[in-house]
Design an enzyme around this catalytic site. Structure first.
Site, short mmCIF file in Angstrom:
data_model
loop_
_atom_site.label_atom_id
_atom_site.label_comp_id
_atom_site.label_asym_id
_atom_site.label_seq_id
_atom_site.Cartn_x
_atom_site.Cartn_y
_atom_site.Cartn_z
N ARG A 1 0.85 -1.18 0.00
CA ARG A 1 0.00 0.00 0.00
C ARG A 1 0.89 1.24 0.00
O ARG A 1 2.04 1.19 0.42
CB ARG A 1 -0.94 0.01 1.21
CG ARG A 1 -0.25 -0.15 2.55
CD ARG A 1 -1.26 -0.22 3.68
NE ARG A 1 -1.93 1.05 3.88
CZ ARG A 1 -1.47 2.03 4.65
NH1 ARG A 1 -0.33 1.90 5.29
NH2 ARG A 1 -2.13 3.16 4.78
N ARG B 1 -3.44 10.38 2.74
CA ARG B 1 -4.38 10.86 3.76
C ARG B 1 -5.25 11.95 3.16
O ARG B 1 -4.72 12.92 2.62
CB ARG B 1 -3.60 11.42 4.95
CG ARG B 1 -2.81 10.36 5.68
CD ARG B 1 -2.14 10.95 6.89
NE ARG B 1 -1.26 9.97 7.49
CZ ARG B 1 -0.18 10.27 8.18
NH1 ARG B 1 0.15 11.54 8.38
NH2 ARG B 1 0.57 9.33 8.70
N ARG C 1 20.29 -4.07 1.87
CA ARG C 1 20.68 -2.74 1.37
C ARG C 1 21.42 -2.03 2.49
O ARG C 1 21.17 -2.27 3.67
CB ARG C 1 19.44 -1.92 0.99
CG ARG C 1 18.90 -2.30 -0.37
CD ARG C 1 17.85 -1.31 -0.83
NE ARG C 1 16.67 -1.32 0.00
CZ ARG C 1 16.13 -0.24 0.56
NH1 ARG C 1 16.68 0.95 0.40
NH2 ARG C 1 15.04 -0.32 1.29
N ARG D 1 17.97 11.45 0.73
CA ARG D 1 17.45 12.45 1.67
C ARG D 1 18.59 13.14 2.41
O ARG D 1 19.73 12.65 2.41
CB ARG D 1 16.46 11.83 2.65
CG ARG D 1 17.01 10.66 3.44
CD ARG D 1 15.93 10.06 4.33
NE ARG D 1 16.52 9.19 5.35
CZ ARG D 1 15.90 8.73 6.41
NH1 ARG D 1 14.64 9.05 6.63
NH2 ARG D 1 16.52 7.96 7.28
N GLU E 1 22.15 10.94 2.46
CA GLU E 1 22.08 9.48 2.47
C GLU E 1 22.03 8.92 1.04
O GLU E 1 21.20 9.35 0.23
CB GLU E 1 20.84 9.00 3.23
CG GLU E 1 20.90 9.32 4.70
CD GLU E 1 19.81 8.63 5.51
OE1 GLU E 1 19.79 8.81 6.74
OE2 GLU E 1 18.96 7.91 4.93
N TYR F 1 13.30 -6.50 9.03
CA TYR F 1 13.39 -5.13 9.50
C TYR F 1 12.50 -5.00 10.74
O TYR F 1 11.33 -5.33 10.71
CB TYR F 1 12.93 -4.12 8.43
CG TYR F 1 13.02 -2.73 9.00
CD1 TYR F 1 14.25 -2.08 9.06
CD2 TYR F 1 11.91 -2.12 9.58
CE1 TYR F 1 14.37 -0.83 9.66
CE2 TYR F 1 12.02 -0.88 10.18
CZ TYR F 1 13.25 -0.24 10.22
OH TYR F 1 13.36 0.98 10.83
N ASP G 1 11.46 -2.15 13.76
CA ASP G 1 11.63 -0.86 14.43
C ASP G 1 12.07 -1.12 15.87
O ASP G 1 11.92 -2.23 16.37
CB ASP G 1 10.30 -0.08 14.41
CG ASP G 1 10.17 0.78 13.17
OD1 ASP G 1 11.20 1.31 12.70
OD2 ASP G 1 9.04 0.95 12.68
P1 FDA Z 1 21.04 -4.10 16.26
O1 FDA Z 1 21.53 -4.20 14.86
O2 FDA Z 1 20.74 -2.77 16.81
O3 FDA Z 1 22.12 -4.79 17.21
C1 FDA Z 1 22.82 -5.96 16.87
C2 FDA Z 1 24.18 -5.88 17.53
O4 FDA Z 1 24.87 -7.11 17.35
C3 FDA Z 1 25.08 -4.79 16.95
O5 FDA Z 1 25.52 -3.95 17.97
C4 FDA Z 1 26.23 -5.59 16.32
O6 FDA Z 1 27.46 -4.90 16.38
C5 FDA Z 1 26.23 -6.83 17.18
N1 FDA Z 1 26.90 -7.97 16.52
C6 FDA Z 1 26.71 -8.41 15.26
N2 FDA Z 1 27.55 -9.44 15.01
C7 FDA Z 1 28.27 -9.66 16.14
C8 FDA Z 1 29.30 -10.57 16.48
N3 FDA Z 1 29.77 -11.48 15.60
N4 FDA Z 1 29.84 -10.51 17.71
C9 FDA Z 1 29.39 -9.60 18.62
N5 FDA Z 1 28.42 -8.70 18.34
C10 FDA Z 1 27.86 -8.73 17.12
N6 FDA Z 1 13.78 1.99 14.37
C11 FDA Z 1 12.84 2.85 14.83
O7 FDA Z 1 12.04 2.47 15.69
N7 FDA Z 1 12.81 4.14 14.38
C12 FDA Z 1 13.68 4.61 13.45
O8 FDA Z 1 13.61 5.77 13.05
C13 FDA Z 1 14.67 3.71 12.94
N8 FDA Z 1 15.56 4.11 12.01
C14 FDA Z 1 16.45 3.23 11.47
C15 FDA Z 1 17.32 3.64 10.47
C16 FDA Z 1 18.21 2.73 9.90
C17 FDA Z 1 19.15 3.18 8.80
C18 FDA Z 1 18.21 1.38 10.34
C19 FDA Z 1 19.11 0.37 9.70
C20 FDA Z 1 17.37 0.98 11.34
C21 FDA Z 1 16.47 1.90 11.92
N9 FDA Z 1 15.62 1.51 12.94
C22 FDA Z 1 14.68 2.38 13.43
C23 FDA Z 1 15.63 0.12 13.45
C24 FDA Z 1 16.51 -0.07 14.70
O9 FDA Z 1 17.85 0.23 14.39
C25 FDA Z 1 16.34 -1.54 15.13
O10 FDA Z 1 15.04 -1.73 15.60
C26 FDA Z 1 17.25 -1.96 16.22
O11 FDA Z 1 18.57 -1.74 15.81
C27 FDA Z 1 17.06 -3.44 16.45
O12 FDA Z 1 17.88 -3.86 17.49
P2 FDA Z 1 18.60 -5.27 17.41
O13 FDA Z 1 19.11 -5.53 18.77
O14 FDA Z 1 17.72 -6.27 16.79
O15 FDA Z 1 19.79 -5.06 16.34
#
Ligand code: FDA
Length: 389
Positions: free
Chosen positions: A175, A179, A258, A289, A312, A360, A362
């Site tokens: 979708r 609005r 990506r 952006r 970006e 993905y 949030d």
């Molecule tokens: P996250 O990726 O944060 O943490 C995983 C960790 O594991 C990292 O610190 C990494 O270094 C570690 N790791 C990986 N491999 C490892 C290894 N081999 N040994 C040790 N450590 C290791 N959400 C939202 O609510 N509002 C927003 O505006 C945004 N905006 C946004 C922008 C962009 C560009 C992205 C990519 C994402 C967002 N998000 C977001 C999403 C948000 O970043 C996401 O919800 C959280 O990062 C998820 O947390 P996790 O713990 O799942 O992963």
């Protein structure tokens, strides 16, 4: 410390499990983090030249309608009343997003009421009626009509995917929000705001417990350190939030993502664009952006003679890039099923978070899913000896 549980990755998923294990179960928790800081992608820091808080891995706006998550996060931080709004530059004119009555009237040079606008968009969206959309381009036209789709979605999406939308599957979008009022809030959630003292203060508060030990600059796959996969799996309960494919040594192929390249600039003024996020809809502008982080905290005393912006650029991630958005191609989905099957067989290891489940999420979703995993898997494992995964 002799840990009861090891958590790989200190993003919101890992931190939530760590906090719950220490406070709720009294367990000793070890967090192993590859980066030099905790917080995962939500990490932020003060830019040294301007003092402005910068979200190092892309703009992070907190929003949720989940009461339990909202109550939980408020234990560690308060939130500012920031309300996210996004604008887009198309052919040198700025419109508000998501498409709303203001956008429609500005674009068509009209003063339609909601019903007139709805009828117009419906008529325009009917252009391809009777045909199943074969690609993202046709899908976009069938959702909001050609004029709005071509102005605001087509080239922007092409830049995000580095691919002409005619070559992209229709399934990428289900979708496109329109609005039929002047509401230009970006998120529809009940709660929204930014952590008053910043993300890092929030994150640090979550792990402020003597039972939680953190090892940064420590890679779970580095066998020269004592808390590696080889040393721990099968011996200690492990919560793994790193990349799913890497855990299994890419046996089913690499899952595709990506990534974003950020280009930082310091324009010589106190306010570059008057708002936090300006999209650029047209193909001629190579970036998608511009973020100006000072606008995330209008309540702060930031310098009035300097600012920082990030442009970006979106592209497909190579092996050493930060994985940001799962691509979810047919090939990815097939491999994911296999990886999930392998993960279920990995006794004593619970896979979670955005990298560990290849989706993905949030922030509120990562926290919500960690709270559920704690209730359904982690606590029953330690209280009743149930399997962890
Ligand atoms: P996250 O990726 O944060 O943490 C995983 C960790 O594991 C990292 O610190 C990494 O270094 C570690 N790791 C990986 N491999 C490892 C290894 N081999 N040994 C040790 N450590 C290791 N959400 C939202 O609510 N509002 C927003 O505006 C945004 N905006 C946004 C922008 C962009 C560009 C992205 C990519 C994402 C967002 N998000 C977001 C999403 C948000 O970043 C996401 O919800 C959280 O990062 C998820 O947390 P996790 O713990 O799942 O992963």
């Amino acid at each position: 410390m002799e840990a009861d549980i090891v958590i790989v990755g200190s993003g919101f998923f890992g931190l939530t499990i760590a906090e719950r294990c220490a406070n709720e179960l009294g367990l000793k928790v070890l967090i192993v983090e590859k980066r030099s800081h905790i917080g995962g992608n939500a990490y932020s820091e003060a830019d040294p030249k301007t003092g402005i808080e910068v979200h190092k891995y892309g703009a992070h706006l907190f929003h949720t309608s989940n009461e339990r998550v909202w109550e939980y996060v408020n234990r560690f931080t308060s939130f500012t009343p920031y309300v996210h709004k996004v604008y887009t530059n198309h052919r040198g004119v700025v419109y508000s997003m998501p498409i709303n009555l203001g956008t429609i009237n500005q674009f068509f040079g009209a003063a339609y009421g909601p019903e007139e606008a709805r009828a117009l968009i419906q008529e325009q969206a009917g252009e391809l009626s009777g045909k199943d959309p074969e690609n993202l381009n046709d899908k976009g036209i069938s959702l909001i009509g050609r004029p709005l789709y071509e102005a605001f979605i087509k080239e922007y999406t092409g830049k995000q995917w580095q691919t002409d939308p005619k070559e992209l599957p229709a399934s990428i979008i289900s979708r496109l929000p329109v609005r039929y009022n002047y509401d230009n809030r970006y998120f529809n959630d009940t709660y929204e705001g930014l952590p008053t003292e910043g993300y890092t203060a929030w994150i640090n508060k979550m792990v402020e417990h003597p039972n939680i030990e953190i090892l940064t600059d420590t890679d779970f796959f580095d066998e020269s350190q004592p808390y590696s996969k080889a040393a721990l799996v099968g011996k200690k309960p492990v919560i793994y939030t790193g990349p799913l494919d890497k855990y299994f040594d890419y046996s089913q192929g690499a899952l595709s993502w990506r990534t974003i390249d950020f280009e930082t600039e310091y324009p010589e003024c106190g306010d570059y664009q008057g708002t936090s996020v300006m999209n650029y809809a047209d193909a001629e502008i190579p970036f998608t952006r511009i973020i100006e982080p000072r606008h995330f905290h209008p309540e702060r005393d930031y310098p009035t003679d300097k600012t920082i912006i990030m442009k970006e650029y979106s592209r497909f991630a190579e092996a050493n890039d930060e994985p940001y958005y799962p691509i979810n191609s047919d090939k990815d989905r097939e491999a994911l099923l296999e990886y999930r099957r392998l993960a279920e067989q990995e006794d004593g290891v619970l896979f979670g978070g955005r990298l560990g489940t290849y989706q993905y999420l949030d922030m509120h979703m990562a926290i919500g899913s960690a709270l559920t995993a704690f209730d359904n898997k982690v606590a029953p494992h330690f209280r009743d000896g149930k399997p962890l995964n």
